[in-house]
Design an enzyme around this catalytic site. Sequence first.
Site, short mmCIF file in Angstrom:
data_model
loop_
_atom_site.label_atom_id
_atom_site.label_comp_id
_atom_site.label_asym_id
_atom_site.label_seq_id
_atom_site.Cartn_x
_atom_site.Cartn_y
_atom_site.Cartn_z
CE1 TYR A 91 29.77 -34.28 -16.46
CE2 TYR A 91 31.08 -34.84 -18.39
CZ TYR A 91 30.57 -35.17 -17.15
OH TYR A 91 30.86 -36.39 -16.59
CG ASP A 150 36.21 -42.02 -24.95
OD1 ASP A 150 36.05 -41.88 -26.15
OD2 ASP A 150 35.86 -43.02 -24.31
CG HIS A 413 24.56 -38.67 -22.60
ND1 HIS A 413 24.75 -39.08 -23.90
CD2 HIS A 413 25.76 -38.20 -22.19
CE1 HIS A 413 26.00 -38.89 -24.24
NE2 HIS A 413 26.64 -38.35 -23.22
CE1 TYR A 496 33.01 -36.11 -13.85
CE2 TYR A 496 35.19 -35.16 -14.06
CZ TYR A 496 34.10 -35.76 -14.64
OH TYR A 496 34.08 -36.02 -15.98
#
Lengths: 551, 218
Positions: A91, A150, A413, A496
């Site tokens: 992110y 996590d 990723h 989100y």
Amino acid sequence: MRYPPGIDHAAFDTAILEFKKAVGEQWVFTADEDTRLYHDAYSPLLGEPEERWASAAVAPASVEEVQAVVRAANQHGIPLYTISTGRNLGYGGSAPAYSGSVVLDLKRMNKILEVNEENAYALVEPGVSYFDLYRYIQEKKLKLWIDCADPGWGSLMGNALDRGGGYTLPYIRNHFEAHCGMEVVLANGELLRTGMGALPNAKTWQQYKTGYGPWIDGLFSQSNFGVVTKMGFWLMPQPEAYRCGRVNVRRRDDLHELIRLVTLLENSTVTNGCPDSSSPLLGIGSIGAQSRFLAVDEPIPTDDPELAKLRDQAEAGDPRGLEAYGRRHNLAYWTFDLKFYGPAKMVAAQWESAKDILAVIPEAWFEEQGEYRFPLAEEPKDKARNPEFGIPSLNNFSIGARSSTNPTPSHGHMWLAPIIPRTADAIFEANRVFADAARQFGMPQLRFALPAWYWQRTAIFIFGFPVTEDKEENRRHREAFFHMIGICAEHGWAEYRTGPVFQDAVAEKFSFNNHSLMRFHESVKDALDPNGILSPGRYGIWPKHLRKARA
Amino acid sequence: MNVIFSRRDFMSAGIAVSAAASLASVASVAVSAPGDPLGLHLPLDLPVPVDLALIDTRFPAAHTFARALEMRGVSLAPFDGDVTPVWYEQLDPVWRHAPLTVAGLTTEGALFCLEQLAWDHGMRVAYRGMHVVSPEGGTEHLLETSTHRAQYVNGRLSGPQPWPAQVADLIAGIEQPVSAFPSPVEQRSRANYRTRSRTQNDPTRLVSWLIAPKNSRL
């Protein structure tokens, strides 16, 4: 050192001197070998000219130092980009949304200011990681659990402000919802406390969330309106027991009733852990299988050619053959794992009640998945660091490694994480839409996927788009990601959370009434941060001088 | 194009690696030296004291690497895939107070974690070697360090010993490690090798590494 774009070099140099005066010379970083650390390890723009970069970094150790840095930045118009520990990989990491920003690194502010065992809350600074708080609680032998992300190396505050989640009780695993009270440095250096913290000598800052008047805490999450320097969090009293039970159903269409009933059980607090699902017949494992104490025996056959054919038939709309295969081999079409925390007698009764309610599904059957008592014995704790038990871990960094199951490892990723309604219809529709989009856009064919159930009342798909050493491949993945953002929005779904590269694109989709929400955000931004120094561009909120004219 | 995956696919991959691996552990014979309250004895005969070697015991190469360093008196910290216990119990408590030079032969994932955690304590990766089973037989290696320490990666891996032992020699011989990562590739010395021996059939790419206090001295 590279200067931020559009900033007068003399003004920047002056600001750097003032930063040094504020925090000490050794905590201002301008050398390439240091600023290089403030990058996105999983950058979708890996190695490309557009990859986000920091001009410098400054690491204050106290709120007073933060105030001094922010005041200097505001005076000289220097863009800051605030990170707590900068570990929200997938992110954005620690790279600024706006290249050239000075990273305001709050890692040194790592004090655990209070932990209250009786009323289960804590007050921490931004640099406190899940591991830090876990260690503190263990060393003091407090009967408290944290809910950790996590992996668990990130900051409680950073994850909560980015609205991340975990695995335990619903009101705890939604990390922003678990917070209670903030302290914020505004762009002019002024200090603000929210909730009951606005009351001098407040005695309930971490116990009562909303304080008096407008509750503004949400303005400081996924935003750039202030620098949050303290946050309270509600913790979880250590339960006596944890129990997990699995419900299995035979038919594809049972998913409708299964999700309806699991949602009812969760909304009624009959089950209070994070549900998990799988499909042995479709070859989809449960998310929790990896992190459980005892390896769960998930019978997922993979090499039966008959099964592969029947899966294709099922995906084409005729599941009867696959359902019959399941009956012959005693394999479920769908499963749900229900988790319970609490007194041993109570979790046993809750599981019995859940079984009673779920037994209305024809042919449903149930399996015990284990019960654990706390505190855990040392030996098993060493063998499994389980976020479901409030134990942080780094174990999931096998992700991306070259192995027999992943012969083409990636550099990381980018997570595409749309929220969808919590219904079987939505899951089937989303799978159809994602498969169509993959075909249309030349993406690899997506397997049927099940969402995760971190948030109450919704489901969330989380897809990882690999970041590789191949720039052309990364470009295609970015294009596909942008495309999927649009496809999701067309169907009423949205992410989100996302990384800086995609934040404008997602924000653009929240366009109700001519972008009234974004116009509100921009009004707040202009009022609180007129010089636009705080994290320009974060979550699509740009200061006036960098704002593109909205079409 | 790589396959787009769901988060649960990630988890499954992790399980498969663990399940396929040997869980045998490497027992350290190291004895704590007097005045060494942390139980880490300092090797006496190395140019730079490697305080601890992290060994992922699922891989046979790591066992060979461990024995070679152990013979030089380096303490071993074995783990079986999840680096969390070693970092949490042995490294983090020490790194909070002082630098601790650490070597390892692990997966890339373990190094990825440790490198970033080390940054917070003024430590950097000074050497890194990638080791992967070659489809044409043997093992391929890419060894990298700072351009100022090129001698440590050039002309290596030609000896008769198994490559993990030679890599252990390399690491043990590095004097005054210079920070090499993260950096542009042109700021690193790189050397490629292929050794004939395979120490494993597992295609997992292994990485040998040295994390040492940040040092830009030439």
